[in-house]
Design a protein around this motif. Structure first.
Motif, PDB file in Angstrom:
ATOM      1  N   GLU A  68      -2.730   3.264   7.393  1.00 53.73           N
ATOM      2  CA  GLU A  68      -1.769   3.859   6.463  1.00 53.73           C
ATOM      3  C   GLU A  68      -2.261   5.213   5.964  1.00 53.73           C
ATOM      4  OE1 GLU A  68       1.302   2.919   5.526  1.00 53.73           O
ATOM      5  OE2 GLU A  68       1.172   1.328   7.010  1.00 53.73           O
ATOM      6  N   ILE A  69      -3.553   5.311   5.686  1.00 55.36           N
ATOM      7  CA  ILE A  69      -4.099   6.600   5.226  1.00 55.36           C
ATOM      8  C   ILE A  69      -3.988   7.642   6.338  1.00 55.36           C
ATOM      9  CG2 ILE A  69      -6.157   7.768   4.359  1.00 55.36           C
ATOM     10  CD1 ILE A  69      -7.075   5.110   3.190  1.00 55.36           C
ATOM     11  N   LEU A  70      -4.301   7.244   7.570  1.00 59.46           N
ATOM     12  CA  LEU A  70      -4.170   8.175   8.695  1.00 59.46           C
ATOM     13  C   LEU A  70      -2.724   8.623   8.878  1.00 59.46           C
ATOM     14  CD1 LEU A  70      -6.526   6.428  11.279  1.00 59.46           C
ATOM     15  CD2 LEU A  70      -6.985   8.517  10.018  1.00 59.46           C
ATOM     16  N   GLY A  71      -1.801   7.675   8.748  1.00 58.47           N
ATOM     17  CA  GLY A  71      -0.389   8.030   8.870  1.00 58.47           C
ATOM     18  C   GLY A  71       0.043   8.993   7.783  1.00 58.47           C
ATOM     19  N   HIS A  72      -0.430   8.779   6.567  1.00 58.56           N
ATOM     20  CA  HIS A  72      -0.075   9.687   5.472  1.00 58.56           C
ATOM     21  C   HIS A  72      -0.712  11.065   5.685  1.00 58.56           C
ATOM     22  CE1 HIS A  72       1.624  10.429   1.535  1.00 58.56           C
ATOM     23  NE2 HIS A  72       0.484  10.983   1.153  1.00 58.56           N
ATOM     24  N   LEU A  73      -1.916  11.087   6.245  1.00 57.71           N
ATOM     25  CA  LEU A  73      -2.552  12.372   6.549  1.00 57.71           C
ATOM     26  C   LEU A  73      -1.734  13.146   7.575  1.00 57.71           C
ATOM     27  CD1 LEU A  73      -5.013  14.223   6.184  1.00 57.71           C
ATOM     28  CD2 LEU A  73      -6.164  12.913   7.974  1.00 57.71           C
ATOM     29  N   ASP A  74      -1.205  12.446   8.576  1.00 57.90           N
ATOM     30  CA  ASP A  74      -0.329  13.113   9.547  1.00 57.90           C
ATOM     31  C   ASP A  74       0.932  13.641   8.883  1.00 57.90           C
ATOM     32  OD1 ASP A  74      -2.012  12.733  11.693  1.00 57.90           O
ATOM     33  OD2 ASP A  74      -1.142  10.809  12.244  1.00 57.90           O
ATOM     34  N   ALA A  75       1.467  12.858   7.951  1.00 58.37           N
ATOM     35  CA  ALA A  75       2.695  13.282   7.275  1.00 58.37           C
ATOM     36  C   ALA A  75       2.467  14.499   6.384  1.00 58.37           C
ATOM     37  CB  ALA A  75       3.260  12.128   6.445  1.00 58.37           C
ATOM     38  N   CYS A  76       1.232  14.679   5.922  1.00 54.43           N
ATOM     39  CA  CYS A  76       0.913  15.780   4.995  1.00 54.43           C
ATOM     40  C   CYS A  76       0.168  16.912   5.693  1.00 54.43           C
ATOM     41  CB  CYS A  76       0.090  15.262   3.824  1.00 54.43           C
ATOM     42  SG  CYS A  76       0.912  14.030   2.807  1.00 54.43           S
ATOM     43  N   LYS A  77       0.286  17.025   7.018  1.00 53.23           N
ATOM     44  CA  LYS A  77      -0.503  18.016   7.740  1.00 53.23           C
ATOM     45  C   LYS A  77      -0.142  19.455   7.391  1.00 53.23           C
ATOM     46  CE  LYS A  77       2.524  17.835  11.814  1.00 53.23           C
ATOM     47  NZ  LYS A  77       2.581  17.520  13.257  1.00 53.23           N
ATOM     48  N   LYS A  78       1.043  19.671   6.803  1.00 55.92           N
ATOM     49  CA  LYS A  78       1.444  21.017   6.414  1.00 55.92           C
ATOM     50  C   LYS A  78       1.274  21.270   4.920  1.00 55.92           C
ATOM     51  CE  LYS A  78       4.745  21.669  10.197  1.00 55.92           C
ATOM     52  NZ  LYS A  78       6.138  22.018  10.567  1.00 55.92           N
ATOM     53  N   ASP A  79       0.705  20.315   4.210  1.00 50.42           N
ATOM     54  CA  ASP A  79       0.455  20.499   2.782  1.00 50.42           C
ATOM     55  C   ASP A  79      -0.747  21.418   2.583  1.00 50.42           C
ATOM     56  OD1 ASP A  79       2.553  18.848   2.444  1.00 50.42           O
ATOM     57  OD2 ASP A  79       1.484  17.253   1.396  1.00 50.42           O
ATOM     58  N   SER A  80      -1.032  21.701   1.324  1.00 49.87           N
ATOM     59  CA  SER A  80      -2.134  22.603   1.004  1.00 49.87           C
ATOM     60  C   SER A  80      -3.460  22.001   1.454  1.00 49.87           C
ATOM     61  CB  SER A  80      -2.168  22.865  -0.502  1.00 49.87           C
ATOM     62  OG  SER A  80      -2.513  21.683  -1.204  1.00 49.87           O
ATOM     63  N   PRO A  81      -4.454  22.851   1.718  1.00 51.99           N
ATOM     64  CA  PRO A  81      -5.749  22.323   2.178  1.00 51.99           C
ATOM     65  C   PRO A  81      -6.381  21.355   1.195  1.00 51.99           C
ATOM     66  CG  PRO A  81      -5.625  24.695   2.543  1.00 51.99           C
ATOM     67  CD  PRO A  81      -4.424  24.315   1.750  1.00 51.99           C
ATOM     68  N   ARG A  82      -6.229  21.592  -0.091  1.00 47.98           N
ATOM     69  CA  ARG A  82      -6.865  20.716  -1.071  1.00 47.98           C
ATOM     70  C   ARG A  82      -6.224  19.321  -1.071  1.00 47.98           C
ATOM     71  NH1 ARG A  82     -10.562  22.764  -4.389  1.00 47.98           N
ATOM     72  NH2 ARG A  82     -10.876  25.020  -4.387  1.00 47.98           N
ATOM     73  N   VAL A  83      -4.929  19.267  -0.828  1.00 50.05           N
ATOM     74  CA  VAL A  83      -4.271  17.962  -0.731  1.00 50.05           C
ATOM     75  C   VAL A  83      -4.799  17.207   0.480  1.00 50.05           C
ATOM     76  CG1 VAL A  83      -2.077  16.804  -0.299  1.00 50.05           C
ATOM     77  CG2 VAL A  83      -2.200  18.643  -1.977  1.00 50.05           C
TER      78      VAL A  83
ATOM     79  N   VAL B 281       0.822  -1.217   0.000  1.00 49.99           N
ATOM     80  CA  VAL B 281       0.000   0.000   0.000  1.00 49.99           C
ATOM     81  C   VAL B 281       0.853   1.264   0.000  1.00 49.99           C
ATOM     82  CG1 VAL B 281      -1.707   1.295   1.340  1.00 49.99           C
ATOM     83  CG2 VAL B 281      -1.921  -1.179   1.102  1.00 49.99           C
ATOM     84  N   ARG B 282       2.001   1.234   0.671  1.00 45.81           N
ATOM     85  CA  ARG B 282       2.804   2.455   0.790  1.00 45.81           C
ATOM     86  C   ARG B 282       3.274   3.008  -0.548  1.00 45.81           C
ATOM     87  NH1 ARG B 282       6.134   0.311   6.068  1.00 45.81           N
ATOM     88  NH2 ARG B 282       4.495   0.736   7.595  1.00 45.81           N
ATOM     89  N   PRO B 283       3.665   2.175  -1.532  1.00 44.24           N
ATOM     90  CA  PRO B 283       4.046   2.762  -2.835  1.00 44.24           C
ATOM     91  C   PRO B 283       2.904   3.504  -3.520  1.00 44.24           C
ATOM     92  CG  PRO B 283       4.870   0.510  -2.648  1.00 44.24           C
ATOM     93  CD  PRO B 283       3.964   0.730  -1.496  1.00 44.24           C
ATOM     94  N   VAL B 284       1.671   3.193  -3.171  1.00 44.51           N
ATOM     95  CA  VAL B 284       0.539   3.928  -3.754  1.00 44.51           C
ATOM     96  C   VAL B 284       0.595   5.390  -3.320  1.00 44.51           C
ATOM     97  CG1 VAL B 284      -1.976   4.056  -3.881  1.00 44.51           C
ATOM     98  CG2 VAL B 284      -0.851   1.822  -3.791  1.00 44.51           C
ATOM     99  N   PHE B 285       0.875   5.631  -2.041  1.00 45.48           N
ATOM    100  CA  PHE B 285       0.973   7.006  -1.551  1.00 45.48           C
ATOM    101  C   PHE B 285       2.119   7.744  -2.234  1.00 45.48           C
ATOM    102  CE2 PHE B 285      -0.983   4.738   2.078  1.00 45.48           C
ATOM    103  CZ  PHE B 285      -2.130   5.498   2.208  1.00 45.48           C
TER     104      PHE B 285
END
Length: 838
Positions: free
Chosen positions: A295-310, A254-258
């Motif tokens: 995995e999705i929750l972890g990726h959301l934490d990793a992207c917490k400083k990305d743009s709102p649309r992301v 799953v991780r390569p999908v992110f």
């Protein structure tokens, strides 16, 4: 054409070489010599120990022909290898397979597309052969790399490019089938392999022109699509790969999908991302769904400083994953999902507040406005996800989630909430309150509890009805809607939608059951808290039509779900008190709000009169409504909430026939067996907390909040719920009524005579009420203030009471609550000598 040897030399060569040479014709266009191929096959089957030599010799010839670009002989050699491979299944085939794979690698390394496709086809045939015993030393690293590179072919000719990509996908599929089920072999699930395979498949899946938006599991593509469409073939291979994933290697797949979605910026727009995760969730085994959600929750934490649309795109993907996982096994991630989502909700509100505070004129303002709108997209996506996830949970889990979310709601003056709001400010805190209540509203939708105590425990009801959640009309609306979700156990709310005068309530076909003992106990304990919330909510200056509609629905639902005779009387008292407050207008409400309260009272009394079906009561209510229709239509909901309704200048000159009269109601209900004594006692909101909070309250923004905090601080002087009489120490001892008297037969008889005690209690309450009605306000305020200051300093000592005979105390304190009647109890003397509590 192949090199020919003389007859003498040919006779001296090994037999397997002669058999191999004979299968090659002089002209490669003639194809494989079938008769000689049959001889070679028979020889290989009869002497399997020669297979490795046959393979080596064929590999030698093929390598030479590849270098010399003799494509015809290459095709013949590969055809011979395929036939030998299919015919021989002995232990000696292992060395032959090594030669075979070496020849396939040679073809894949060549720059000619036809040879690459030829090698891929041979490998796929080999992958479909089930070997008797696994080969632990064989590795497929080269094939994974080469097939992945073919999936990204950029050949100038579109047809050749498509052909190469299809060959690469089929090669990956062959590798997966050959290795994925053998746990002892060098695994294909290692990250270095998955990082090549998964992006290659996703790259080809991206080429689908129309993303499939189906809700159910994606259907398997047809055979024609598999062979001709790289996108469909890649999708089918991706499904097959995920379907074979196990507990230990799910995350590696799953991780390569992110990584692919991040690299190609596919979160905004996120149609392809949603499509990918739908495939993932439907392809994997149900018990592994929580791995993907984590995995999705972890990726959301990793992207917490990305743009709102992301972030919004990731949250929408989470919503789709949760929607599918909620139908099966969610695992231990329930609280983790909500905790992470609420954390990101707070972050989004914080970003929004910072943008608003940092915005200035010009382009910066426009940019801040754009970010503000984007953050609202994030917040709405989070709320939808919370609501959908919560609505699919079983009731026992949903009640825990309700408590969990309620514990996050900031309530001023307490430290019970666990959400950090130190950086939000007033505006951000209000925003997070609204967002959390909207989330709570989504979770409570459709929740059906057997008893109201289960749905509204004290630890949930107290913060929900907190004054902090009454400072804004939108907050009050959300609080009432949450209460409706939990109270409406028979789906009657839709029938009550919209405040109106209902001609015949029976037409609504209201569903109700007999009030159970637990619900009766709930109303005795929390009824005053509900009444107070409705009473104060009606008198807010920023109310709009929806607020009055929700307040009306609240009264109606309490009547349907929780009302016995005692509660009905309390609700009528509440309605009359609201009418009086609109007439007297001590709060200086605008005329629209005063008429709105009058309309609310009319709609509710019309409803409750028909629900309890007392003819005289119904007649009185109908008569008042009829007179209002003719003389004061602005007192009715159908008119006051209509656009451009004419409002009166004042209410003081109106005829009393326009109002609902307490004596008329009491007379009508008393004739039907109701206990109407309490109707003569005006309703006053009761304070529910006896001890003030030790925390410093937030700065109030509303006048009622000041009054509320004042009443908390001096709750013992509530004029209805607590009555205080203290005798001064300066009174001579012979004038003081002794608290001890001689115990005789007559005194015991009086103590047993409960009817006499009830009459005394009624008379005592009548005198106190009369005193508060007729005495000057300044005198009552001064008396209560002095007594309150004395009691406030000593209330903490109540917990240290000791039991002993009372030595003629100099003061008395009598406490009554609501309409409950307390009998005489032994005296508990406090450690201070000048005050006793009975």
């Amino acid at each position: 054409m192949p090199t020919r040897v003389c007859c003498c030399c040919s006779a001296l060569r090994p037999r397997y070489k002669r058999l191999v040479d004979n299968i090659f014709p002089e002209d490669p266009k003639d194809g494989l010599v079938k008769a000689d191929m049959e001889k070679l096959t028979f020889y290989a089957v009869s002497a399997p120990e020669k297979l490795d030599r046959i393979g080596s010799y064929l590999a030698e010839r093929l390598s030479r022909d590849v270098v010399r670009h003799r494509s015809g002989y290459v095709l013949i050699a590969m055809e011979a290898l395929d036939q030998l491979l299919m015919a021989c299944h002995s232990q000696s085939i292992k060395p032959f397979v090594e030669s075979f794979l070496h020849m396939v690698a040679k073809l894949l390394e060549s720059g000619e597309p036809k040879l690459q496709v030829l090698g891929t086809n041979s490998f796929v045939k080999f992958a479909n052969i089930e070997e008797d015993t696994p080969s632990y030393h064989r590795r497929y690293d080269f094939f994974v790399s080469r097939f992945s590179a073919m999936c990204h072919s950029c050949h100038s000719d579109p047809e050749i490019r498509t052909e190469i990509r299809i060959a690469g996908i089929r090669g990956i599929q062959g590798v997966v089938r050959k290795t994925v089920n053998d746990e002892l072999r060098a695994t294909i699930w290692e990250p270095q392999h998955m990082d090549k395979i998964v992006p290659s498949l996703l790259f080809n899946m991206q080429k689908i022109e129309e993303v499939d938006s189906r809700i159910g599991p994606p259907s398997s593509p047809s055979a024609t699509d598999k062979e001709e469409n790289p996108a469909m073939l890649a999708e089918n291979c991706f499904r097959e790969l995920l379907g074979r994933a196990t507990f230990g290697n799910m995350n590696n797949a799953v991780r390569p999908v992110f990584a692919h979605l991040d690299h190609h910026k596919l979160w905004d727009p996120n149609e392809f991302a949603v499509h990918c995760f739908k495939i993932i969730m439907y392809s994997i085994q149900a018990q592994y769904s929580h791995h993907v959600i984590q995995e999705i929750l972890g990726h959301l934490d990793a992207c917490k400083k990305d743009s709102p649309r992301v972030r919004a795109g990731i949250i929408q993907v989470l919503l789709e994953a949760v929607a599918i996982a909620a139908k099966g096994s969610i695992g231990p991630t329930v609280l983790e999902v909500f905790n992470t989502l609420l954390k990101h909700l707070r972050l989004s509100v914080e970003f929004e507040a910072n943008d608003l505070q940092g915005g200035s004129v010009g382009s910066v303002t426009l940019n801040a406005s754009s970010k503000d709108n984007d953050e609202k997209i994030v917040q709405n996506a989070i709320i939808q996800t919370i609501g959908f996830f919560g609505s699919n949970l079983p009731d026992y889990q949903r009640s825990e989630i309700m408590m969990f979310i309620m514990g996050k709601v900031p309530v001023f003056g307490t430290s019970t909430h666990t959400l950090d709001i130190s950086q939000l400010g007033d505006l951000g805190t209000r925003r997070i309150q609204i967002m959390l209540l909207r989330s709570l509203l989504m979770v409570t939708s459709g929740y059906k509890a057997k008893t109201i105590v289960t749905a509204l425990p004290g630890s949930f009801l107290d913060p929900l009805l907190s004054p902090s959640l009454m400072e804004d009309y939108e907050l009050r609306q959300l609080v009432l809607e949450v209460m409706h979700n939990l109270m409406d156990r028979h789906d009657n709310r839709a029938k009550l939608r919209g405040i109106r005068i209902i001609p015949d309530v029976a037409d609504l076909k209201i569903k109700r059951e007999k009030i159970c003992r637990q619900d009766t106990s709930f109303m005795k304990k929390n009824g005053q808290q509900l009444y107070r919330h409705i009473y104060l909510g009606c008198k807010e200056e920023d109310n709009v039509q929806k607020n009055y509609e929700l307040l009306y629905t609240s009264l109606a639902l309490i009547t349907i779900e929780l009302a016995n005779e005692e509660v009905v009387i309390d609700l009528i008292r509440l309605a009359i008190a609201l009418q009086d407050s609109a007439i007297i207008n001590e709060d200086n409400l605008p005329m629209f709000h005063r008429c709105g309260i009058m309309a609310l009272v009319a709609a509710y009394l019309n409803f409750v009169s028909q629900m309890i079906a007392v003819p005289a009561f119904c007649q009185h209510v109908s008569k008042v409504i009829e007179i209002r229709t003719m003389e004061a239509p602005y007192f009715l909901p159908e008119h006051i909430f209509r656009d451009k309704c004419l409002l009166p200048k004042s209410l003081e000159k109106h005829d009393k026939n326009l109002y609902f009269l307490t004596n008329k109601i009491a007379e009508s209900l008393g004739g039907s067996g109701y206990s109407v004594e309490r109707l003569s006692v005006p309703y006053v909101p009761q304070v529910t907390a006896l001890f003030p909070s030790s925390k410093k309250p937030h700065k109030p923004r509303h006048k009622y909040k000041d009054e509320d905090r004042l009443s908390r601080r001096k709750s013992i002087v509530d004029t209805v719920s607590i009555q205080v009489d203290i005798l001064p120490n300066t009174i001579p001892s012979d004038d003081v009524v002794s608290n001890t008297e001689e115990i005789t037969f007559e005194t015991l008889k009086k103590a047993i005579d409960t009817n006499g005690m009830e009459e005394q209690e009624k008379e005592k309450r009548r005198l106190v009420i009369e005193k508060f009605q007729k005495a000057p306000f300044e005198e009552i305020a001064a008396q209560c203030e002095s007594k309150a200051n004395l009691l406030h300093d000593r209330l903490a000592q109540i917990l240290e009471l000791t039991i002993r005979p009372p030595p003629s105390p100099s003061g008395t304190l009598t406490i009554t609550s609501g309409h409950a009647q307390y009998q005489s109890v032994p005296v508990y003397e406090m450690k201070f000598p000048d005050l006793c509590v009975y």
